[in-house]
Design an enzyme around this catalytic site. Structure first.
Site, PDB file in Angstrom:
ATOM      1  N   ARG A  15     188.945  43.200   6.785  1.00 23.80           N
ATOM      2  CA  ARG A  15     188.649  41.788   7.088  1.00 23.80           C
ATOM      3  C   ARG A  15     187.450  41.675   8.046  1.00 23.80           C
ATOM      4  O   ARG A  15     186.351  41.352   7.636  1.00 23.80           O
ATOM      5  CB  ARG A  15     189.912  41.112   7.662  1.00 23.80           C
ATOM      6  CG  ARG A  15     189.841  39.596   7.723  1.00 23.80           C
ATOM      7  CD  ARG A  15     189.088  39.034   8.897  1.00 23.80           C
ATOM      8  NE  ARG A  15     189.581  39.467  10.193  1.00 23.80           N
ATOM      9  CZ  ARG A  15     188.961  39.196  11.343  1.00 23.80           C
ATOM     10  NH1 ARG A  15     187.836  38.506  11.340  1.00 23.80           N
ATOM     11  NH2 ARG A  15     189.433  39.626  12.491  1.00 23.80           N
ATOM     12  N   ASP A  16     187.667  42.004   9.305  1.00 24.15           N
ATOM     13  CA  ASP A  16     186.580  41.861  10.293  1.00 24.15           C
ATOM     14  C   ASP A  16     185.418  42.771   9.902  1.00 24.15           C
ATOM     15  O   ASP A  16     184.244  42.417  10.056  1.00 24.15           O
ATOM     16  CB  ASP A  16     187.106  42.250  11.684  1.00 24.15           C
ATOM     17  CG  ASP A  16     186.404  41.510  12.815  1.00 24.15           C
ATOM     18  OD1 ASP A  16     185.395  40.856  12.539  1.00 24.15           O
ATOM     19  OD2 ASP A  16     186.863  41.600  13.966  1.00 24.15           O
ATOM     20  N   HIS A 207     191.121  43.473  21.244  1.00 27.60           N
ATOM     21  CA  HIS A 207     190.286  43.436  20.035  1.00 27.60           C
ATOM     22  C   HIS A 207     188.826  43.476  20.505  1.00 27.60           C
ATOM     23  O   HIS A 207     188.208  42.453  20.766  1.00 27.60           O
ATOM     24  CB  HIS A 207     190.597  42.127  19.279  1.00 27.60           C
ATOM     25  CG  HIS A 207     189.777  41.896  18.052  1.00 27.60           C
ATOM     26  ND1 HIS A 207     190.298  41.989  16.772  1.00 27.60           N
ATOM     27  CD2 HIS A 207     188.479  41.544  17.887  1.00 27.60           C
ATOM     28  CE1 HIS A 207     189.362  41.709  15.892  1.00 27.60           C
ATOM     29  NE2 HIS A 207     188.248  41.431  16.540  1.00 27.60           N
ATOM     30  N   HIS A 209     184.845  44.516  20.331  1.00 25.75           N
ATOM     31  CA  HIS A 209     183.669  44.890  19.549  1.00 25.75           C
ATOM     32  C   HIS A 209     182.786  45.780  20.420  1.00 25.75           C
ATOM     33  O   HIS A 209     182.881  45.774  21.647  1.00 25.75           O
ATOM     34  CB  HIS A 209     182.930  43.640  19.070  1.00 25.75           C
ATOM     35  CG  HIS A 209     183.645  42.931  17.948  1.00 25.75           C
ATOM     36  ND1 HIS A 209     183.206  42.968  16.651  1.00 25.75           N
ATOM     37  CD2 HIS A 209     184.790  42.214  17.934  1.00 25.75           C
ATOM     38  CE1 HIS A 209     184.036  42.268  15.883  1.00 25.75           C
ATOM     39  NE2 HIS A 209     185.014  41.797  16.643  1.00 25.75           N
ATOM     40  N   CYS A 240     180.983  39.357  13.525  1.00 20.05           N
ATOM     41  CA  CYS A 240     181.406  37.995  13.193  1.00 20.05           C
ATOM     42  C   CYS A 240     180.199  37.206  12.725  1.00 20.05           C
ATOM     43  O   CYS A 240     179.170  37.164  13.404  1.00 20.05           O
ATOM     44  CB  CYS A 240     182.043  37.328  14.403  1.00 20.05           C
ATOM     45  SG  CYS A 240     182.497  35.612  14.093  1.00 20.05           S
ATOM     46  N   ASN A 249     183.538  46.302  15.259  1.00 23.27           N
ATOM     47  CA  ASN A 249     184.655  46.542  16.174  1.00 23.27           C
ATOM     48  C   ASN A 249     184.596  47.987  16.611  1.00 23.27           C
ATOM     49  O   ASN A 249     183.947  48.825  15.973  1.00 23.27           O
ATOM     50  CB  ASN A 249     185.987  46.358  15.441  1.00 23.27           C
ATOM     51  CG  ASN A 249     186.206  44.951  14.969  1.00 23.27           C
ATOM     52  OD1 ASN A 249     185.528  44.503  14.059  1.00 23.27           O
ATOM     53  ND2 ASN A 249     187.138  44.268  15.575  1.00 23.27           N
TER      54      ASN A 249
END
Ligand code: HMG
Ligand code: MG
Length: 299
Positions: A15-16, A207, A209, A240, A249
């Site tokens: 996803r990310d 979370h 990055h 993002c 990430n």
């Protein structure tokens, strides 16, 4: 505070990691990545994002991904759902867990989900309610916890306020996103101290990055404070779309290597994880941002 004995890794690569890719990624490639991650022992995989395809074209195949993946016992396959439309579609696809995503920055909230922070919280309430009826757990994200691409510094008190709102609403866990990776260890600790006064430490996740190369250092700092859930992305993929310059990430391989060295159990086979990082970066033609992944591949 002592390090946790076990850490749960939340793999956000599909996803990310893939939401920001410039070229379309074929659905079968995503499905194979998800399968390889599960085979490596990953127990939680954020597989898709039920957001507007106009906003994030890379996630437009969310239905195909969610219904096409081969489920493994003991693995949770989750998806982002910013509103009821997204939740309903995800439920139709048999999702077992979802996440709502807010921010500690007004400007980022508007750019990312087109509403103010207060409006986003109002929007999430019916999502939580319907998810509860469907017996689906909801995770909450707070973005920009250590800085915002539009507002700069973010007050820890603001992060605590939004985290508490999500937790009180029923999110079983709140993941604290250093969206643009500008955080440093002491700032991460200070932010966490503020948030953990309002939300129990055991209900928080990190979370981070790695835009400025600080993510592992920041993680070490918050592990010391008692964080036991870490989000990461295989091969350090990602960024993002609404945070210019935000790179990937922290790489899952690097996190597992760090945790192994600290004697903290993750249940993940590092070699198999690294092989999946090598595979996906070669398949989509992107650099492998995991130092551990690159080192293992060159042995
Ligand atoms: P909006 O334009 O305010 O929504 O977008 P709307 O309700 O006015 O609807 C506008 C159009 O979008 C309509 O379509 C809706 O049907 C459609 P049209 O009539 O124009 O054809 N729509 C949807 N389509 C599919 N799925 C949906 C959906 N909702 C509306 N769920 C919205 C609001 C939130 C949808 C939009 O702003 C959006 O999709 N944003 C996506 C943002 C995003 O995905 N960002 C990346 C993920 S967050 C992140 O990466 C940070 C994180 O990793 C933590 C960290 O690092 O900090 C989590
Ligand atoms: Mg993120």
């Amino acid at each position: 505070m002592a390090f946790p004995k076990q850490v749960r890794l939340v793999e956000v690569g599909p996803r990310d990691g893939l939401q920001n890719e410039p070229e379309p990624i074929a659905t079968p490639t995503k499905l194979e990545l998800i399968d390889r991650l599960g085979a490596a022992g990953t127990r939680y995989i954020e597989a898709a994002s039920f957001v507007s395809p106009k906003w994030v074209p890379q996630m437009a195949d969310h239905r195909e991904v969610m219904t096409g993946l081969t489920r493994r016992d003991g693995v949770t396959y989750a998806a982002l759902t910013p509103n009821l439309k997204g939740l309903d579609a995800a439920l139709e696809c048999g999702v077992e867990e979802v996440a709502v995503f807010g921010a500690a920055s007004e400007a980022f909230s508007r750019k990312n989900i087109n509403c103010s922070v207060a409006e986003s919280l109002t929007r999430f309430e019916p999502v939580l309610e319907r998810a509860r009826e469907a017996n689906v757990r909801v995770r909450g994200y707070v973005s920009c916890v250590l800085g915002c691409p539009y507002e700069g510094e973010i007050a820890p008190a603001k992060v605590a306020e939004v985290s508490k709102a999500l937790y009180d609403m029923g999110c079983y866990e709140v993941s604290l996103g250093d969206t643009i990776g500008t955080g440093t260890p002491l700032a991460a600790k200070r932010m966490l101290e503020a948030v953990s006064r309002d939300v129990p430490m055991g209900k928080l996740a990190a979370h981070f990055h790695d835009t400025y190369g600080q993510a592992l250092a920041n993680l070490y700092a918050v592990l010391e404070e008692g964080i036991a859930v870490v989000d990461s992305s295989v091969a350090g993929l990602g960024g993002c779309p609404y945070a210019k310059g935000a790179s990937g990430n922290v790489a899952s391989e690097d996190v597992v290597y760090l945790l192994n060295g600290l004697g903290i159990d993750t249940g993940i086979d590092l070699d198999a994880l690294a092989a999946s990082g090598t595979w996906i970066t070669q398949t989509i033609g992107r650099p492998n941002r995991s130092k551990v992944g690159v080192a293992l591949a060159s042995r």
